[in-house]
Write a protein that holds these residues in place. Sequence first.
Motif, mmCIF file in Angstrom:
data_model
loop_
_atom_site.group_PDB
_atom_site.id
_atom_site.type_symbol
_atom_site.label_atom_id
_atom_site.label_comp_id
_atom_site.label_asym_id
_atom_site.label_seq_id
_atom_site.Cartn_x
_atom_site.Cartn_y
_atom_site.Cartn_z
ATOM 1 N N THR A 1 0.872 -1.013 -0.089
ATOM 2 C CA THR A 1 0.059 -0.136 -0.023
ATOM 3 C C THR A 1 0.774 1.315 -0.051
ATOM 4 O O THR A 1 1.800 1.121 0.300
ATOM 5 C CB THR A 1 -0.978 0.168 1.349
ATOM 6 O OG1 THR A 1 -0.185 0.117 2.469
ATOM 7 C CG2 THR A 1 -1.791 -1.080 1.272
ATOM 8 N N GLY A 2 0.320 2.172 -0.541
ATOM 9 C CA GLY A 2 1.045 3.488 -0.348
ATOM 10 C C GLY A 2 1.280 3.876 -1.922
ATOM 11 O O GLY A 2 1.174 3.193 -2.730
ATOM 12 N N GLY A 3 1.563 5.111 -1.836
ATOM 13 C CA GLY A 3 1.923 5.708 -3.277
ATOM 14 C C GLY A 3 3.191 5.236 -3.946
ATOM 15 O O GLY A 3 4.247 5.075 -3.212
ATOM 16 N N ASN A 4 3.352 4.786 -5.272
ATOM 17 C CA ASN A 4 4.261 4.402 -5.960
ATOM 18 C C ASN A 4 4.870 3.344 -5.662
ATOM 19 O O ASN A 4 6.146 2.950 -5.497
ATOM 20 C CB ASN A 4 5.450 5.622 -5.957
ATOM 21 C CG ASN A 4 4.687 7.014 -6.344
ATOM 22 O OD1 ASN A 4 3.706 7.374 -6.095
ATOM 23 N ND2 ASN A 4 5.500 7.622 -7.233
ATOM 24 N N THR A 5 4.107 2.232 -5.172
ATOM 25 C CA THR A 5 4.534 0.888 -4.800
ATOM 26 C C THR A 5 3.563 -0.224 -5.772
ATOM 27 O O THR A 5 2.854 0.396 -6.446
ATOM 28 C CB THR A 5 4.582 0.470 -3.550
ATOM 29 O OG1 THR A 5 3.006 0.587 -3.202
ATOM 30 C CG2 THR A 5 5.106 1.526 -2.669
ATOM 31 N N GLY A 6 4.286 -1.248 -5.829
ATOM 32 C CA GLY A 6 3.789 -2.307 -6.620
ATOM 33 C C GLY A 6 4.629 -3.020 -7.623
ATOM 34 O O GLY A 6 5.704 -2.661 -7.595
ATOM 35 N N GLY A 7 4.385 -3.950 -8.159
ATOM 36 C CA GLY A 7 4.944 -4.329 -9.415
ATOM 37 C C GLY A 7 5.778 -5.738 -8.660
ATOM 38 O O GLY A 7 6.597 -6.169 -9.645
ATOM 39 N N GLY A 8 5.518 -6.104 -7.812
ATOM 40 C CA GLY A 8 6.253 -7.381 -7.381
ATOM 41 C C GLY A 8 5.682 -8.762 -7.925
ATOM 42 O O GLY A 8 4.641 -8.808 -8.604
ATOM 43 N N PHE A 9 6.372 -9.706 -7.587
ATOM 44 C CA PHE A 9 6.067 -10.967 -8.058
ATOM 45 C C PHE A 9 4.621 -11.237 -7.530
ATOM 46 O O PHE A 9 4.374 -11.346 -6.458
ATOM 47 C CB PHE A 9 7.085 -12.098 -7.693
ATOM 48 C CG PHE A 9 6.752 -13.480 -8.205
ATOM 49 C CD1 PHE A 9 6.395 -13.801 -9.489
ATOM 50 C CD2 PHE A 9 6.685 -14.526 -7.374
ATOM 51 C CE1 PHE A 9 6.220 -15.070 -10.062
ATOM 52 C CE2 PHE A 9 6.435 -15.932 -7.825
ATOM 53 C CZ PHE A 9 5.988 -15.944 -9.174
ATOM 54 N N GLY A 10 3.721 -11.863 -8.431
ATOM 55 C CA GLY A 10 2.245 -12.065 -7.953
ATOM 56 C C GLY A 10 1.464 -10.819 -7.544
ATOM 57 O O GLY A 10 0.445 -11.042 -6.854
ATOM 58 N N ALA A 11 2.008 -9.808 -7.978
ATOM 59 C CA ALA A 11 1.289 -8.344 -7.314
ATOM 60 C C ALA A 11 0.131 -8.260 -7.923
ATOM 61 O O ALA A 11 -0.002 -8.323 -9.255
ATOM 62 C CB ALA A 11 2.287 -7.485 -7.724
ATOM 63 N N ASP A 12 -1.070 -7.874 -7.252
ATOM 64 C CA ASP A 12 -2.080 -7.286 -7.763
ATOM 65 C C ASP A 12 -1.994 -5.977 -7.329
ATOM 66 O O ASP A 12 -1.744 -5.628 -6.345
ATOM 67 C CB ASP A 12 -3.485 -7.725 -7.191
ATOM 68 C CG ASP A 12 -3.849 -9.034 -7.796
ATOM 69 O OD1 ASP A 12 -3.297 -9.449 -8.526
ATOM 70 O OD2 ASP A 12 -4.704 -9.660 -6.979
ATOM 71 N N MET A 13 -1.873 -5.264 -8.708
ATOM 72 C CA MET A 13 -1.352 -3.721 -8.285
ATOM 73 C C MET A 13 -2.481 -3.027 -7.549
ATOM 74 O O MET A 13 -3.505 -2.830 -7.827
ATOM 75 C CB MET A 13 -1.331 -3.330 -9.566
ATOM 76 C CG MET A 13 -0.851 -1.466 -9.725
ATOM 77 S SD MET A 13 0.873 -1.268 -9.057
ATOM 78 C CE MET A 13 1.675 -2.115 -10.505
ATOM 79 N N VAL A 14 -2.141 -2.360 -6.281
ATOM 80 C CA VAL A 14 -3.134 -1.506 -5.537
ATOM 81 C C VAL A 14 -2.757 0.098 -5.680
ATOM 82 O O VAL A 14 -3.481 0.980 -5.128
ATOM 83 C CB VAL A 14 -3.187 -1.996 -4.395
ATOM 84 C CG1 VAL A 14 -3.510 -3.132 -3.952
ATOM 85 C CG2 VAL A 14 -1.808 -1.977 -3.428
ATOM 86 N N ASN A 15 -1.539 0.446 -6.421
ATOM 87 C CA ASN A 15 -1.356 1.700 -6.539
ATOM 88 C C ASN A 15 -1.766 2.357 -7.665
ATOM 89 O O ASN A 15 -1.556 1.988 -8.741
ATOM 90 C CB ASN A 15 0.188 1.653 -6.614
ATOM 91 C CG ASN A 15 0.781 3.055 -7.098
ATOM 92 O OD1 ASN A 15 0.034 4.063 -6.945
ATOM 93 N ND2 ASN A 15 1.974 2.690 -7.731
ATOM 94 N N LEU A 16 -3.021 3.067 -7.708
ATOM 95 C CA LEU A 16 -3.618 3.998 -8.706
ATOM 96 C C LEU A 16 -4.049 5.151 -8.168
ATOM 97 O O LEU A 16 -4.612 5.479 -6.968
ATOM 98 C CB LEU A 16 -5.100 3.264 -9.039
ATOM 99 C CG LEU A 16 -5.651 3.808 -10.317
ATOM 100 C CD1 LEU A 16 -4.493 3.533 -11.529
ATOM 101 C CD2 LEU A 16 -6.727 3.043 -10.510
#
Lengths: 502, 316
Positions: free
Chosen positions: A120-135
């Motif tokens: 969570t938090g701005g400008n994070t995400g993109g890890g293995f198996g990630a469901d992107m929550v950064n919008l």
Amino acid sequence: MLILLLAGWAAAQETAAPPEIRAVVPEPSPTASPLRVIGLVQSKFTNTDIATTNPFLDGQVIGPLGGINQTTISDEDIATYTEWRVAAFFTWTPAVLSGRASLTAALESDFAFGDRSYGTGGNTGGGFGADMVNLQTRRLHATFKPLIGDDPLTVHVGLQFLPDGAYDPTAAAPDDLFRSGGRLMFFGSEATGISAYGQVRDDWGTRLHYRAGAFTLWESGLGEPDDVTLYLADAVFHPAQAMNLGLHLWYLRDRGLGGAGGAFGSGITSTLSELQGGAKLDFREDGETAQPDTNADLFWVGAEAGYDHSLTQGALGATGMGFLNLGSFRPADREATDVRGLLLDGEVRFRYARGKGSVARAEAMFTTADTPGGDYTGTIGGNSYGLVGALNTTHGSLILFPDPFAINRYVSVVHDPSFGGQGVLGLSSSIGFDPIPNRLTTQVGVSHARSGGEHIGTEINGRIVGSPLLFLNTGLYGGAVLGTDLPATPWTLYAGLDWVMF
Amino acid sequence: MPRLMTALIALGSAACVPTYSHLPPIQPAELYAPVPYQWTPVDGMNIAFQDTGGDGPVILWVHGLSSYASFWEYQMTAFPEYRSIAIDLPGYGASDRPDAPYTMDWFAEVVVSFMDSQGLDHVILAGHSMGGQIALTAALEHPERFDALVLSAPAGFESFSRGHRDWMSDYWTETRAMDATESHIRANFSQLTFAVTDDGVERLIEERVRMRDTDAFAGTSVAVARSIGAMVDGPVRDRLGEIETPTLVVFGTHDALIPNPVFNGGRTRSIAKYGTSALANGELVMVKRAGHTVHHDDADTFNAAVTTFLAEHPPQ
């Protein structure tokens, strides 16, 4: 023979007197699609000796190198990472309103490859198996275009881009924003409020661009008189071809007591201001641990003059502007501190060969320094009130001044024009050449910063950028800053891609 | 250094640039003509042209997009051994603006019909920009009618993708040319169309500004929109090898429009060499510092090149 016969007949029809000209009537332009979408993709694959050490700030790092953002520069540790920014701008213009009203929304996701999953938090995400929550929501505003005679007026209400000049950011060319008004060095970020951008036109063209706006930079407590509000009035006259003469008057009313602005606060006494390289004034007296509640009334009075800032009329473009900071800070139970700061900027560009990149440029920027005691004599801008509150875009530097191509790591040596209130003289120059006009650009640049007579740093940078597709650029960028007092020489080398999709 | 001096002079004189919006509109028949206008019916249209007369071989000058015969003002009387005829294509200048397709094939047939109307069995056909593409198209369809081609910055050598073509067609609506303000017009003329501005260019700017609110220019706006769509939809690039007519190709090194700076980029010399070498019998002359209207920017060099070329390829 047939030709001669025809010619003979035709000759009899010829006339030296003008006949009545018959002209077809144009078809009205077809109605545009009610939905317009503009996409933006930015990518950077970076190698650098600049590292971040604070996991809380790892997603997005902002501010001066060696500052409280806890960046480090080391000869031993090389950071390698890939960042992406994907944004989409949607504008819905209902046909039934004949183009007089529209709604714009812009959504953006910034992340680094492999950063984390389900973070969570701005400008994070993109890890293995990630469901992107950064919008992130970058724009959410209604736009109205009332009919006022023949001159256009555009009114935006809601979350919108706030520039520090008179041009409507939803319609302006980049140089209209980068090289007019405050060049985004005071305000250049999203803000919520109402703005009206207008033009006065005659048969020659646009004679006047103007803007009036009011923004709530921070609503601390609903119903409480503790807000930070900004009011702007700007006018840019065009007395002759490609010529700008502008006046700007802005007023910021800060009743936030220094505490508004989330985790870092806001205003001249805040950690936010310091984080982004702005001035941080200390109104504490002996034995006090906390800053006193501080209100402020700040004014900016600016003037600009420019000739062909977009280089669309000829080979030479020149701009100059000056902004005076006035007003006062009023810490509780203490004497007010008056503000008297000045920012001057001048730039000359010369296109010496074909191609948009075959340009030589030089720019000088100067801000006054604060002196201990008495009035505050430095400058102040949006970096003291928002994250990121202002941009600095035209210098061509990658590290000495902030790289406008940054995605999640917006760091530099001189991050805010006030240079922490110390004032700065910034010089930058570059020369570019298009080996293939409008398709391949090379550029080398040098920039230099001094403060109080002391050398802050000198950057050497270069880039080679190709444009294989329309509005798609990709290239290599590199730069290093010499002579800093940082532990090592900061450098960066990255491959970048930017693509604007119309 | 000369470029910098020119730029400094431009900066210094920016406030002194004349404006024309306050002047009354002018009608097509009032356009400047170095040789008096005449009109003749062609395929049901009134076609305007300027004719120096004389017994020499005929050079037929065909202008480009959004221009007219006077763009050849420095050529009309520069070849005394020849009879120069400059035509206003339909849609432009002092000619009619019919509800027509304005395709390159259509223009080429108009040119041939005009020749018929004047009893011209064969001519040296000269074309500028779109007029060059029209000339190439005419030479493909009626090779026997042309002794030689003289092409000034001809369109038609470039290729455009389907997407580019659609984008241009969507952008250039039939009313778009009517939206240009005087400042836009000046910028277009001084930065894109010409590289050297002189009194002739200044007069063309004035005429363009003073014509924009006339019914005639509304018709020109239609012609411009349809012509642009037709230029990108009907390239001659793939058929250049079929043209055996001796052809002189002249480009300026500072051509700001060819190759298209937005869609293609690159050097003018490259596209000029490509197109000329594809022609069966082409010769290329590059003129230093001249722009898209090379025959106006450096008329002396252009005219000398034409004279030399025609001496080497005398008309039948």
